[in-house]
Design a protein around this motif. Structure first.
Motif, PDB file in Angstrom:
ATOM      1  N   GLN A  75     -53.355  35.884  -8.219  1.00  0.00           N
ATOM      2  CA  GLN A  75     -51.920  35.807  -8.480  1.00  0.00           C
ATOM      3  C   GLN A  75     -51.563  34.479  -9.154  1.00  0.00           C
ATOM      4  O   GLN A  75     -52.025  33.418  -8.742  1.00  0.00           O
ATOM      5  N   PRO A  76     -50.730  34.514 -10.207  1.00  0.00           N
ATOM      6  CA  PRO A  76     -50.251  33.266 -10.814  1.00  0.00           C
ATOM      7  C   PRO A  76     -49.204  32.605  -9.917  1.00  0.00           C
ATOM      8  O   PRO A  76     -48.718  33.203  -8.955  1.00  0.00           O
ATOM      9  N   ILE A  77     -48.872  31.387 -10.243  1.00  0.00           N
ATOM     10  CA  ILE A  77     -47.863  30.658  -9.485  1.00  0.00           C
ATOM     11  C   ILE A  77     -46.476  31.266  -9.733  1.00  0.00           C
ATOM     12  O   ILE A  77     -46.095  31.546 -10.870  1.00  0.00           O
ATOM     13  N   HIS A  78     -45.734  31.491  -8.635  1.00  0.00           N
ATOM     14  CA  HIS A  78     -44.329  31.925  -8.695  1.00  0.00           C
ATOM     15  C   HIS A  78     -43.544  30.939  -7.832  1.00  0.00           C
ATOM     16  O   HIS A  78     -43.631  30.976  -6.610  1.00  0.00           O
ATOM     17  N   THR A  79     -42.785  30.074  -8.448  1.00  0.00           N
ATOM     18  CA  THR A  79     -42.096  29.028  -7.689  1.00  0.00           C
ATOM     19  C   THR A  79     -40.863  29.532  -6.962  1.00  0.00           C
ATOM     20  O   THR A  79     -40.395  28.884  -6.022  1.00  0.00           O
ATOM     21  N   ARG A  80     -40.355  30.674  -7.358  1.00  0.00           N
ATOM     22  CA  ARG A  80     -39.157  31.226  -6.725  1.00  0.00           C
ATOM     23  C   ARG A  80     -39.518  32.455  -5.896  1.00  0.00           C
ATOM     24  O   ARG A  80     -40.563  33.075  -6.102  1.00  0.00           O
ATOM     25  N   PRO A  81     -38.663  32.844  -4.961  1.00  0.00           N
ATOM     26  CA  PRO A  81     -38.926  34.074  -4.180  1.00  0.00           C
ATOM     27  C   PRO A  81     -39.110  35.269  -5.103  1.00  0.00           C
ATOM     28  O   PRO A  81     -38.474  35.396  -6.152  1.00  0.00           O
ATOM     29  N   ARG A  82     -40.002  36.180  -4.694  1.00  0.00           N
ATOM     30  CA  ARG A  82     -40.325  37.354  -5.498  1.00  0.00           C
ATOM     31  C   ARG A  82     -39.562  38.582  -4.999  1.00  0.00           C
ATOM     32  O   ARG A  82     -38.966  38.567  -3.928  1.00  0.00           O
ATOM     33  N   ASP A  83     -39.607  39.626  -5.763  1.00  0.00           N
ATOM     34  CA  ASP A  83     -38.979  40.889  -5.380  1.00  0.00           C
ATOM     35  C   ASP A  83     -39.768  41.513  -4.228  1.00  0.00           C
ATOM     36  O   ASP A  83     -40.947  41.829  -4.387  1.00  0.00           O
ATOM     37  N   GLY A  84     -39.130  41.679  -3.094  1.00  0.00           N
ATOM     38  CA  GLY A  84     -39.819  42.228  -1.924  1.00  0.00           C
ATOM     39  C   GLY A  84     -39.508  43.679  -1.646  1.00  0.00           C
ATOM     40  O   GLY A  84     -39.700  44.156  -0.527  1.00  0.00           O
ATOM     41  N   THR A  85     -39.039  44.415  -2.658  1.00  0.00           N
ATOM     42  CA  THR A  85     -38.591  45.797  -2.446  1.00  0.00           C
ATOM     43  C   THR A  85     -39.634  46.837  -2.883  1.00  0.00           C
ATOM     44  O   THR A  85     -39.294  48.001  -3.050  1.00  0.00           O
ATOM     45  N   LEU A  86     -40.872  46.418  -3.052  1.00  0.00           N
ATOM     46  CA  LEU A  86     -41.908  47.301  -3.596  1.00  0.00           C
ATOM     47  C   LEU A  86     -41.996  48.636  -2.867  1.00  0.00           C
ATOM     48  O   LEU A  86     -42.133  49.689  -3.488  1.00  0.00           O
TER      49      LEU A  86
END
Length: 252
Positions: free
Chosen positions: A92-103
């Motif tokens: 996984q690449p870096i994501h500094t902000r919260p991600r979409d958790g609705t998968l």
């Protein structure tokens, strides 16, 4: 590190093979599977503590399966880790902000608890795993999958240790969750990507192969070991036979 909805016992086949060769193994129980408020970042902290325990006598090899790879890639950053082994997951690449958790929102395949945790319904793993032995099926029956928090999906990814630590990625050719496009992304990020004759459940059906790859990171196979480590399921009905992984070249 165990996968989403899993438990430390999921690694016991690989662990026993490694411990038989005097390799110290530490398998944490991820907090997101025990505590209603915990998420990926809490899991990464638990993995970091395990890395420091395992690496007290020298650099450690950090290993994850599926979701556990995300926690490993965060936790290993800045630690004494000689190699990462990521099984059934693309780095996984870096994501500094919260991600979409609705998968998984709205899917009838998951049971949602009042506290916001969710878990697959029924015995889906019996259908997904195409090479399960009777022993592995009994393991799943004895160790029901555990609900996890939405934060396992939505927490940011503040680090990507695979960018600086030598990394091996193991992906199953018949993995319903990682098809050809994930293979491409994996090869763009890591040079050592091995495509196996397996599905998503590599540690359960090919534990000897996984242990062999881990041993590469702790100094190679023990002296006198010329063949891959034996697989405890190779001779069992319904089990997948161990074969050398097909290493296909990366893009860099």
């Amino acid at each position: 590190m165990h996968g989403m909805w899993g438990c430390p016992a999921d690694w016991h086949w690989v662990r026993e093979l490694l411990e038989a060769r005097r390799v110290e193994v530490v398998v944490p129980d991820l907090p997101s599977h025990r505590l209603a408020g915990a998420g990926l970042l809490d899991d990464a902290e638990a993995v970091r503590e395990a890395i420091r325990t395992a690496g007290s006598h020298g650099p450690a090899v950090a290993v994850g399966w599926s979701y556990g790879c995300d926690a490993v890639s965060i936790a290993a950053d800045g630690e004494a880790v000689s190699r990462l082994v990521l099984v059934s997951s693309v780095p996984q690449p870096i994501h500094t902000r919260p991600r979409d958790g609705t998968l998984f929102d709205g899917s009838p395949d998951y049971l949602w608890h009042e506290d916001g945790r969710f878990v697959p319904r029924g015995g889906w793993w019996h259908d997904e795993g195409t090479g399960f032995s009777a022993e592995v099926r009994a393991h799943f029956d004895a160790n029901p999958r555990r609900p996890v928090t939405r934060r396992t999906l939505s927490d940011p990814v503040p680090a990507a240790a695979w960018m600086r630590i030598p990394t091996t990625v193991l992906l199953g050719r018949r993995d319903a969750f990682n098809g050809e496009q994930p293979w491409v992304r994996a090869r763009e990020r890591v040079s050592d990507v091995r495509i196996l004759d397996c599905d998503h459940f590599v540690p359960f059906t090919l534990p000897g192969l996984v242990a062999d790859v881990i041993l590469e990171g702790v100094g190679g196979r023990p002296q006198g070991t010329e063949k891959p480590l034996p697989d405890p399921h190779e001779a069992e009905g319904g089990g997948a036979a161990v074969r050398p992984p097909g290493l296909e070249p990366g893009t860099h």
